[in-house]
Design a protein around this motif. Structure first.
Motif, PDB file in Angstrom:
ATOM      1  N   GLY A 193      -9.526 -66.653  22.810  1.00  0.00           N
ATOM      2  CA  GLY A 193      -8.424 -67.514  23.256  1.00  0.00           C
ATOM      3  C   GLY A 193      -8.806 -68.882  23.777  1.00  0.00           C
ATOM      4  O   GLY A 193      -7.974 -69.588  24.340  1.00  0.00           O
ATOM      5  N   ASP A 225      -1.408 -69.992  18.188  1.00  0.00           N
ATOM      6  CA  ASP A 225      -1.863 -69.654  19.538  1.00  0.00           C
ATOM      7  C   ASP A 225      -2.793 -70.735  20.087  1.00  0.00           C
ATOM      8  O   ASP A 225      -2.381 -71.864  20.247  1.00  0.00           O
ATOM      9  CB  ASP A 225      -2.541 -68.263  19.554  1.00  0.00           C
ATOM     10  N   ASN A 226      -4.063 -70.369  20.306  1.00  0.00           N
ATOM     11  CA  ASN A 226      -5.029 -71.312  20.895  1.00  0.00           C
ATOM     12  C   ASN A 226      -5.728 -72.193  19.865  1.00  0.00           C
ATOM     13  O   ASN A 226      -6.609 -72.976  20.204  1.00  0.00           O
ATOM     14  CB  ASN A 226      -6.099 -70.517  21.660  1.00  0.00           C
TER      15      ASN A 226
END
Lengths: 203, 253
Positions: free
Chosen positions: A75, A176-177
């Motif tokens: 992440g 997401d990341n």
């Protein structure tokens, strides 16, 4: 608070420009090919211009393939630039069928022969979605591109911008990341710096 | 849509600009970095530093210019002049140059283009071609800054440059260079049509209409400009506005 950004040095691309852009914007830079050093960063940038195959070979040789796969899945905010965008995906048709980092599904394919290759110069980035990376950047702004291949992601939902060069191709993605851009923000003057600043803020 | 590029060229000798902008308000008019900053702010799409340093000992001054420019100017820039081996290229790219331009060494050893593009990627290998019209209306390649005829046909050489992995061609008309009569449009168009890599037109720009012609009739991807901006006859901003109004895709900023 000072942000620490790791710039992955795998022997390809204009690393100095990326590092200097980050420094100008007030970030602390860890420019390294050492996974241990890079793991201290709060965000990672994988820059790069050049051949896909050589890129993967270098990442593997330096032990960075495992490091990137683990960190990205854990992440950490990540920005892939140009080749660093393409390497995130399953494979490329450049230099035979070569496997990438396989973090996202999709393939890098070559532009059609009917147009001048490489796609070199300033082209417009058309936003498909609002995104923190594009904060305070006008839609259809010009960014600097240099590439002969582009990514066709399987999941169209990750596409945040496209660009027109003979055909419409994906110029930026976010999942997401993970962020990745096909153009070079470090060579795209004021707006390019703005985009890098936005990434620093995300980290 | 991909924009057509305007690329100012600065002549640099022993680390100092010898042909560049004549701006009175420039703190240090001889500083390549200061000049590069002004041009980047004005909307230059790329920059070229042409190193005309003669002595071998002073040649490393260009590396320092590149290092410093890279820290302050965030648009692509190319370095040309006297590059003859892979180590020269490596040093310039490591210092922060985006591309290098090679000329004489490529003609004398075409394999150099191949080795360089394999090592560093086609995108950073610009091959400069100095072309001169012959009596039977062909163009001949010249080397050593236009001093030495080679007997090589420009169109054939352009095609070979592409086959060897050159990423871009910087095409200078020696007949037009310095004349302000406009680019050699026929030469530019013929080379642009012959190859599938971008062609930068150079030599002869005297007014804004000339820039327009290089794109509209010469089919160039970019134009190299020097004196028309250096001496303040026109500003870069003005040129871009003019071209945009005439329908050329241009990046305004």
């Amino acid at each position: 608070m000072e942000k620490v950004i790791g710039v992955v040095d795998y022997g390809l691309g204009n690393l100095r420009s990326v590092s200097k852009a980050l420094e100008v914007l007030g970030a602390k830079v860890i420019l390294s090919s050492d996974a241990k050093k890079l793991s201290e960063a709060g965000g990672l940038i994988l820059p790069g211009v050049g051949a896909f195959k050589r890129g993967m070979e270098n990442l593997e040789k330096l032990g960075l393939k495992d490091f990137l796969q683990k960190s990205l899945n854990r992440g950490i905010p990540f920005l892939g630039i140009c080749l660093g965008f393409q390497l995130l995906f399953t494979e490329s048709e450049e230099g035979g069928e070569v496997k990438g980092l396989e973090i996202l599904r999709g393939k890098a394919v070559r532009f059609s022969k009917k147009i001048k290759i490489p796609h070199m110069g300033w082209n417009q980035v058309e936003f498909k979605k609002d995104n923190n990376l594009f904060k305070e950047i006008p839609d259809k702004s010009f960014f600097y591109f240099v590439h002969s291949y582009y990514v066709e992601p399987e999941d169209k939902d990750i596409v945040i911008s496209t660009t027109d060069y003979g055909e419409e191709f994906v110029s930026a993605i976010n999942k997401d990341n993970l962020w990745a851009v096909q153009f070079h923000p470090e060579k795209s003057s004021e707006l390019g710096l703005k985009l890098i600043k936005n990434f620093i803020s995300i980290c | 849509m991909l924009a057509k590029r305007i690329i100012p060229c600065l002549d640099v000798k022993e680390g100092r600009v010898v042909k560049g902008i004549n701006f009175l308000n420039l703190r240090d008019a001889g500083s390549p970095v200061e000049q590069a900053k002004v041009y980047a702010k004005e909307g230059a799409d790329e920059l070229v530093f042409l190193d005309i340093t003669a002595s071998f000992e002073a040649r490393k001054t260009i590396i320092e210019v590149v290092r410093e420019t890279c820290e302050q100017v965030f648009i692509p820039f190319t370095v040309g002049g006297g590059i003859s081996n892979l180590e020269d290229i490596r040093a310039l790219l490591r210092a922060g140059a985006d591309k290098v331009s090679i000329n004489t060494s490529a003609v004398e050893n075409p394999d150099f283009i191949k080795m360089a593009s394999q090592e560093f990627g086609s995108q950073c290998i610009v091959v400069a071609i100095d072309a001169k019209l012959t009596e039977d209306s062909q163009w001949e390649v010249y080397t050593y800054g236009g001093r030495k005829p080679t007997g090589i046909d420009v169109l054939e050489w352009a095609e070979e440059v592409q086959a060897l992995g050159g990423g871009e061609i910087l095409l200078t008309s020696m007949d037009r260079d310095g004349t302000k009569q406009g680019y050699d449009l026929e030469l530019t168009r013929k080379v642009s049509q012959r190859v599938n890599i971008p062609v930068i037109a150079s030599g002869g720009a005297g007014n804004l209409e000339h820039l327009y012609q290089a794109f509209a009739q010469g089919l160039a991807s970019a134009v190299l400009v020097a004196s028309i901006f250096h001496y303040g006859e026109y500003s870069l901003r003005e040129a871009k506005k003019y071209l945009k109004e005439k329908g050329i895709p241009i990046r305004m900023c």
